[in-house]
Design a protein around this motif. Structure first.
Motif, PDB file in Angstrom:
ATOM      1  N   ILE A 185      54.868  13.549  12.355  1.00 52.42           N
ATOM      2  CA  ILE A 185      55.472  12.429  11.666  1.00 52.42           C
ATOM      3  C   ILE A 185      55.804  12.812  10.211  1.00 52.42           C
ATOM      4  O   ILE A 185      56.744  12.641   9.515  1.00 52.42           O
ATOM      5  CB  ILE A 185      54.669  11.243  11.991  1.00 52.42           C
ATOM      6  N   ASN A 186      54.718  13.583   9.756  1.00 54.12           N
ATOM      7  CA  ASN A 186      54.766  14.240   8.328  1.00 54.12           C
ATOM      8  C   ASN A 186      55.947  15.395   8.013  1.00 54.12           C
ATOM      9  O   ASN A 186      56.812  15.305   7.245  1.00 54.12           O
ATOM     10  CB  ASN A 186      53.523  14.584   7.938  1.00 54.12           C
ATOM     11  N   GLY A 187      55.899  16.133   9.280  1.00 54.35           N
ATOM     12  CA  GLY A 187      56.855  17.317   9.246  1.00 54.35           C
ATOM     13  C   GLY A 187      58.463  16.664   9.333  1.00 54.35           C
ATOM     14  O   GLY A 187      59.213  16.867   8.672  1.00 54.35           O
ATOM     15  N   ALA A 188      58.399  15.460  10.377  1.00 55.14           N
ATOM     16  CA  ALA A 188      59.765  14.821  10.432  1.00 55.14           C
ATOM     17  C   ALA A 188      60.056  14.131   8.907  1.00 55.14           C
ATOM     18  O   ALA A 188      61.217  14.160   8.667  1.00 55.14           O
ATOM     19  CB  ALA A 188      59.571  13.671  11.437  1.00 55.14           C
ATOM     20  N   ALA A 189      59.181  13.717   8.397  1.00 56.22           N
ATOM     21  CA  ALA A 189      59.610  13.078   7.122  1.00 56.22           C
ATOM     22  C   ALA A 189      60.144  14.048   6.100  1.00 56.22           C
ATOM     23  O   ALA A 189      60.960  14.053   5.490  1.00 56.22           O
ATOM     24  CB  ALA A 189      58.388  12.222   6.277  1.00 56.22           C
ATOM     25  N   TYR A 190      59.334  15.200   6.074  1.00 54.14           N
ATOM     26  CA  TYR A 190      59.920  16.293   5.106  1.00 54.14           C
ATOM     27  C   TYR A 190      61.181  16.851   5.492  1.00 54.14           C
ATOM     28  O   TYR A 190      62.234  17.088   4.873  1.00 54.14           O
ATOM     29  CB  TYR A 190      58.613  17.457   5.041  1.00 54.14           C
ATOM     30  N   ASN A 191      61.443  16.729   6.896  1.00 54.44           N
ATOM     31  CA  ASN A 191      62.821  17.254   7.225  1.00 54.44           C
ATOM     32  C   ASN A 191      63.852  16.288   6.805  1.00 54.44           C
ATOM     33  O   ASN A 191      65.189  16.646   6.469  1.00 54.44           O
ATOM     34  CB  ASN A 191      62.706  17.463   8.700  1.00 54.44           C
ATOM     35  N   GLY A 192      63.528  14.930   6.890  1.00 49.11           N
ATOM     36  CA  GLY A 192      64.395  14.226   6.526  1.00 49.11           C
ATOM     37  C   GLY A 192      64.727  14.063   4.864  1.00 49.11           C
ATOM     38  O   GLY A 192      65.705  13.903   4.576  1.00 49.11           O
ATOM     39  N   SER A 193      63.680  14.420   4.153  1.00 52.11           N
ATOM     40  CA  SER A 193      63.719  14.466   2.845  1.00 52.11           C
ATOM     41  C   SER A 193      64.730  15.726   2.484  1.00 52.11           C
ATOM     42  O   SER A 193      65.690  15.570   1.618  1.00 52.11           O
ATOM     43  CB  SER A 193      62.456  14.711   2.167  1.00 52.11           C
ATOM     44  N   LEU A 215      53.492   6.504   6.806  1.00 49.69           N
ATOM     45  CA  LEU A 215      53.599   7.518   7.898  1.00 49.69           C
ATOM     46  C   LEU A 215      52.350   7.461   8.798  1.00 49.69           C
ATOM     47  O   LEU A 215      52.349   7.650  10.206  1.00 49.69           O
ATOM     48  CB  LEU A 215      53.733   8.815   7.381  1.00 49.69           C
ATOM     49  N   GLN A 216      51.109   7.126   8.118  1.00 53.32           N
ATOM     50  CA  GLN A 216      50.009   7.161   8.938  1.00 53.32           C
ATOM     51  C   GLN A 216      49.970   6.068   9.980  1.00 53.32           C
ATOM     52  O   GLN A 216      49.436   6.124  11.154  1.00 53.32           O
ATOM     53  CB  GLN A 216      48.589   7.278   7.996  1.00 53.32           C
ATOM     54  N   ALA A 217      50.447   4.955   9.302  1.00 52.66           N
ATOM     55  CA  ALA A 217      50.615   3.744  10.181  1.00 52.66           C
ATOM     56  C   ALA A 217      51.610   3.960  11.326  1.00 52.66           C
ATOM     57  O   ALA A 217      51.288   3.269  12.523  1.00 52.66           O
ATOM     58  CB  ALA A 217      50.803   2.416   9.267  1.00 52.66           C
ATOM     59  N   LEU A 218      52.799   4.453  11.226  1.00 53.98           N
ATOM     60  CA  LEU A 218      53.546   4.869  12.182  1.00 53.98           C
ATOM     61  C   LEU A 218      53.001   5.788  13.105  1.00 53.98           C
ATOM     62  O   LEU A 218      53.258   5.646  14.487  1.00 53.98           O
ATOM     63  CB  LEU A 218      54.823   5.650  11.779  1.00 53.98           C
ATOM     64  N   ALA A 219      52.143   6.762  12.785  1.00 54.19           N
ATOM     65  CA  ALA A 219      51.372   7.637  13.501  1.00 54.19           C
ATOM     66  C   ALA A 219      50.377   6.774  14.591  1.00 54.19           C
ATOM     67  O   ALA A 219      50.422   7.006  15.793  1.00 54.19           O
ATOM     68  CB  ALA A 219      50.785   8.667  13.208  1.00 54.19           C
ATOM     69  N   GLU A 220      49.913   6.011  14.197  1.00 57.76           N
ATOM     70  CA  GLU A 220      48.742   5.230  14.795  1.00 57.76           C
ATOM     71  C   GLU A 220      49.593   4.301  15.691  1.00 57.76           C
ATOM     72  O   GLU A 220      49.024   4.079  16.947  1.00 57.76           O
ATOM     73  CB  GLU A 220      47.926   4.442  13.901  1.00 57.76           C
ATOM     74  N   THR A 260      47.367  15.705  15.305  1.00 60.99           N
ATOM     75  CA  THR A 260      48.526  16.489  15.704  1.00 60.99           C
ATOM     76  C   THR A 260      49.865  15.549  15.296  1.00 60.99           C
ATOM     77  O   THR A 260      51.094  15.797  15.054  1.00 60.99           O
ATOM     78  CB  THR A 260      48.898  17.236  16.937  1.00 60.99           C
ATOM     79  N   ILE A 261      49.706  14.131  15.836  1.00 60.63           N
ATOM     80  CA  ILE A 261      50.554  13.188  15.578  1.00 60.63           C
ATOM     81  C   ILE A 261      51.018  12.863  14.174  1.00 60.63           C
ATOM     82  O   ILE A 261      52.201  12.971  13.673  1.00 60.63           O
ATOM     83  CB  ILE A 261      50.052  11.799  16.076  1.00 60.63           C
ATOM     84  N   THR A 262      49.838  12.867  13.384  1.00 58.88           N
ATOM     85  CA  THR A 262      50.064  12.790  11.916  1.00 58.88           C
ATOM     86  C   THR A 262      51.110  13.882  11.240  1.00 58.88           C
ATOM     87  O   THR A 262      52.059  13.714  10.483  1.00 58.88           O
ATOM     88  CB  THR A 262      48.839  12.448  11.193  1.00 58.88           C
TER      89      THR A 262
END
Length: 130
Positions: A113-121, A88-93, A108-110
Motif C-alpha cells: 500500500i505504501n508503494g501504491a501511494a508513492y506511485n500515486g504521488s 496507509l497503515q489503517a488501510l492495510a489493517e 508485505t501488505i503495508t
C-alpha cells in the motif's frame, strides 16, 4: 491497493497546491524598495547611498521571510506525511481484516500500500509536469 494510490495522489496534489499558494515576500520587498527607496533617493547628497541601503534591508528581509515561510511549509508537510503514514497503515489493517485468508504478512501488505501511494504521488507529479 487502489486506496493507497489515491492517498498518494491526493497528498501530492496538496503539496503542489500549497507550493502554488504560499506567500511570496518578494512583492512586499519590492514595495519597500520602490516606496521608501524612491523617497530617500531625493535626499540631497545621500539619496543614492540611502537607496542602496534600503535595497539591502529589503533584500535581507525578503530572504529571512522566505526562509520563515519555507520552514512553516516544511513542518506542515512533515505532519501531513506522518498522518498519511497512519492512514496507509489503517488501510492495510482494514484490508487484512476484510481478507482473513490472505497469505501476506503485515509487512508485505503495508509495503504494497505504501508503494501504491508513492506511485500515486509520482502520477500526480507527472500530471503537473514535475
Amino acid at each position: 491497493m487502489r486506496a493507497g494510490n489515491t492517498v498518494g495522489f491526493l497528498e501530492q496534489a496538496r503539496y503542489q497546491a500549497l507550493e502554488t499558494d504560499k506567500d511570496d515576500p518578494s512583492w512586499d520587498a519590492k514595495w519597500m524598495y520602490h516606496g521608501f527607496g524612491s523617497i530617500v533617493n531625493f535626499a540631497p547628497g545621500v539619496g543614492d547611498l540611502a537607496q542602496r541601503g534600503i535595497d539591502a534591508v529589503a533584500y535581507e528581509w525578503q530572504t529571512q521571510e522566505q526562509d520563515r515561510i519555507d520552514n512553516i511549509q516544511a513542518r506542515d508537510n512533515q505532519k501531513v506525511f506522518e498522518g498519511r503514514e497512519r492512514q496507509l497503515q489503517a488501510l492495510a489493517e482494514e484490508w487484512a481484516t476484510a481478507n482473513p485468508d490472505h497469505s501476506n504478512t503485515r509487512y508485505t501488505i503495508t509495503d504494497e500500500i505504501n508503494g501504491a501511494a508513492y506511485n500515486g504521488s509520482d502520477r500526480a507529479k507527472g500530471l503537473a509536469g514535475g
